[in-house]
Design a protein around this motif. Structure first.
Motif, mmCIF file in Angstrom:
data_model
loop_
_atom_site.group_PDB
_atom_site.id
_atom_site.type_symbol
_atom_site.label_atom_id
_atom_site.label_comp_id
_atom_site.label_asym_id
_atom_site.label_seq_id
_atom_site.Cartn_x
_atom_site.Cartn_y
_atom_site.Cartn_z
ATOM 1 N N GLN A 4 49.796 80.379 -14.481
ATOM 2 C CA GLN A 4 48.362 80.291 -14.234
ATOM 3 C C GLN A 4 47.897 81.543 -13.503
ATOM 4 N N ILE A 5 46.760 82.092 -13.938
ATOM 5 C CA ILE A 5 46.180 83.271 -13.304
ATOM 6 C C ILE A 5 44.790 82.907 -12.808
ATOM 7 N N SER A 6 44.632 82.888 -11.492
ATOM 8 C CA SER A 6 43.315 82.673 -10.887
ATOM 9 C C SER A 6 42.760 84.036 -10.512
ATOM 10 N N ALA A 7 41.663 84.460 -11.155
ATOM 11 C CA ALA A 7 41.169 85.823 -10.988
ATOM 12 C C ALA A 7 39.695 85.830 -10.635
ATOM 13 N N THR A 8 39.264 86.914 -9.969
ATOM 14 C CA THR A 8 37.855 87.076 -9.608
ATOM 15 C C THR A 8 37.018 87.575 -10.776
ATOM 16 N N ASN A 9 37.673 88.251 -11.728
ATOM 17 C CA ASN A 9 36.974 88.849 -12.869
ATOM 18 C C ASN A 9 37.567 88.292 -14.153
ATOM 19 N N PRO A 13 42.639 88.508 -16.239
ATOM 20 C CA PRO A 13 43.788 87.762 -16.780
ATOM 21 C C PRO A 13 44.402 88.401 -18.010
ATOM 22 N N ALA A 14 43.587 88.893 -18.947
ATOM 23 C CA ALA A 14 44.139 89.506 -20.166
ATOM 24 C C ALA A 14 44.962 90.746 -19.832
ATOM 25 N N ARG A 49 50.692 99.162 -13.045
ATOM 26 C CA ARG A 49 49.496 99.507 -13.797
ATOM 27 C C ARG A 49 49.098 98.335 -14.683
ATOM 28 N N ALA A 50 47.815 97.968 -14.632
ATOM 29 C CA ALA A 50 47.264 96.912 -15.488
ATOM 30 C C ALA A 50 46.046 97.493 -16.184
ATOM 31 N N ALA A 87 43.652 88.627 -8.102
ATOM 32 C CA ALA A 87 44.171 87.401 -8.730
ATOM 33 C C ALA A 87 45.331 86.833 -7.926
ATOM 34 N N VAL A 88 45.611 85.551 -8.193
ATOM 35 C CA VAL A 88 46.835 84.895 -7.734
ATOM 36 C C VAL A 88 47.546 84.360 -8.969
#
Length: 411
Positions: A4-9, A13-14, A49-50, A87-88
């Motif tokens: 699970q990815i909890s993200a601000t944007n 996640p992608a 890097r993402a 993200a978390v």
């Protein structure tokens, strides 16, 4: 449990899915990592890097990861200098299905350095004093916002150059707590921890031979308390002035502005005898020059950079034919500021080759060029102009200094 990815944007996640979350962070392949200096941490931390982003990934248990993520978001809303939470990542497992620790993802603070990498060459005491100033300002801003850090230290701070000084950013909020207001005891506890932590970190550097011989670790630990105390008193003290002497109030406001703070609300009370006025700054907000420059030009900089750029902008505006303060037909300051950005600031920064800029932000580059122009003009005993200063700086200064100042510069 699925990843699970909890993200601000919603875009993050992608980008983050491409990273090897089924591998312990300590074993991530080099192809995913970015070789940036890391500070000391009780957790495993790596830069990766993402997409086009450089991120910091820290492994820790789920509850503290989610808590720190929310605290960093709170600090962002309050406008406190801290790393930006992205993200978390929870529900991690390796290829055999064994659970892995969750990860907190933050955006790498471009141009910043942990304190240990700054001591790879012997740091002069004057620079140490500037670090203490930056950390004191950060701690005061946190306390004014009601945030008890719980572990203020050099290790939990990133430093970024700011027009010859430094700006400090909180990088670890794991031990923090946000309150409506801090008591004197909570502030003193934070300050005492800072004193002990800083002295210990400097003693460690002294043992490794990385500390200037004139630097006393214990003395510098006490210095953070002294600098914090002086700044806190200036920002929060009650002032009593003679009635009608409003120029004293104006002087006090200007001193606060010079420190980079705005007085957002004042409480002025006349005494019963009518002979004095008590002035209490009710809300003190940091970033006075930052906001002024952002409003005029759209440039988002550090506070000292903003002060320097505003000074140059004002000098340039005075040379313009359509600059006539008080004349209703004169160009508005916003129009002149836009012209300065277009005709002066951007062309000057773009004249510096990207390979020599490294990760130094445009405002700091411009500040360095202004400093070099001043130095050359003093030597020549006349103003040599910005174009000449830029040419000399590119040819004679940047090639020798950029690599040592910026560890991310190629070569």
């Amino acid at each position: 449990m699925a990843l699970q990815i909890s993200a601000t944007n919603p875009e993050h996640p992608a980008l983050l899915l491409a990273l090897p979350w089924d591998v312990p962070l300590e074993e991530w392949p080099e192809e995913y990592l970015v070789p940036l200096p890391r500070g000391i941490s009780r957790h495993v931390v790596r830069y990766a890097r993402a997409g086009d982003e450089v991120i910091a990934v820290k492994e820790l248990a789920e509850r503290p990861a989610l808590r720190e993520y929310e605290l960093l978001r709170d600090l962002d809303r309050l406008g406190i200098p801290a790393v930006d939470p992205l993200a978390v990542i929870t529900g991690r497992a390796d290829r055999e299905g064994a659970p892995l620790e969750p990860a907190l993802v933050t955006r790498h603070l471009r141009g910043s350095q942990p304190y240990r990498s700054m001591f790879e060459t012997t740091m002069r005491p004057a620079t140490m004093h500037r670090l203490m100033d930056a950390l004191a300002v950060l701690l005061v801003r946190l306390h004014l916002a009601g945030f008890a850090w719980g572990d203020c230290s050099l290790s939990n701070t990133l430093f970024r150059r700011d027009a010859g000084a430094y700006a400090a950013y909180l990088v670890d909020a794991e031990t923090g707590d946000l309150h409506p207001r801090l008591s004197p005891g909570q502030r003193e506890y934070d300050l005492d921890l800072a004193r002990v932590n800083i002295s210990g970190e400097l003693l460690d550097l002294e043992a490794s031979g990385a500390l200037h011989p004139s630097v006393d670790p214990v003395e510098f630990g006490h210095e953070i308390c002294t600098r914090y105390g002086g700044l806190w008193r200036e920002l929060t003290r009650t002032s009593v002035y003679p009635a009608g002497a409003y120029h004293y109030i104006e002087r006090r406001i200007r001193r606060l502005n010079d420190l980079g703070f705005d007085v957002a609300e004042m409480q002025i009370e006349h005494s019963s005898g009518g002979d004095t006025v008590t002035f209490v700054p009710k809300v003190v907000d940091a970033g006075h020059h930052q906001r002024q420059l952002l409003r005029l030009t759209g440039l988002d900089t550090e506070e000292n950079q903003a002060r320097r750029l505003l000074s140059d902008l004002e000098s340039w505006m005075a040379t313009q034919d359509d600059h006539a303060p008080g004349d209703p037909l004169a160009a508005r300051p916003e129009v002149l500021a836009h012209r300065w950005v277009r005709d002066v600031f951007r062309p000057t920064v773009r004249a510096v080759p990207p390979v020599l800029r490294g990760s130094t932000d445009p405002a700091e580059i411009y500040h360095e060029l202004l400093e070099h122009r001043w130095y050359l003009s003093e030597r020549a005993e006349h103003d040599i102009g910005l174009d000449v200063a830029v040419e000399d700086y590119i040819r004679n200064v940047l090639p020798k200094t950029r690599a040592s100042l910026d560890p991310t510069t190629p070569g």
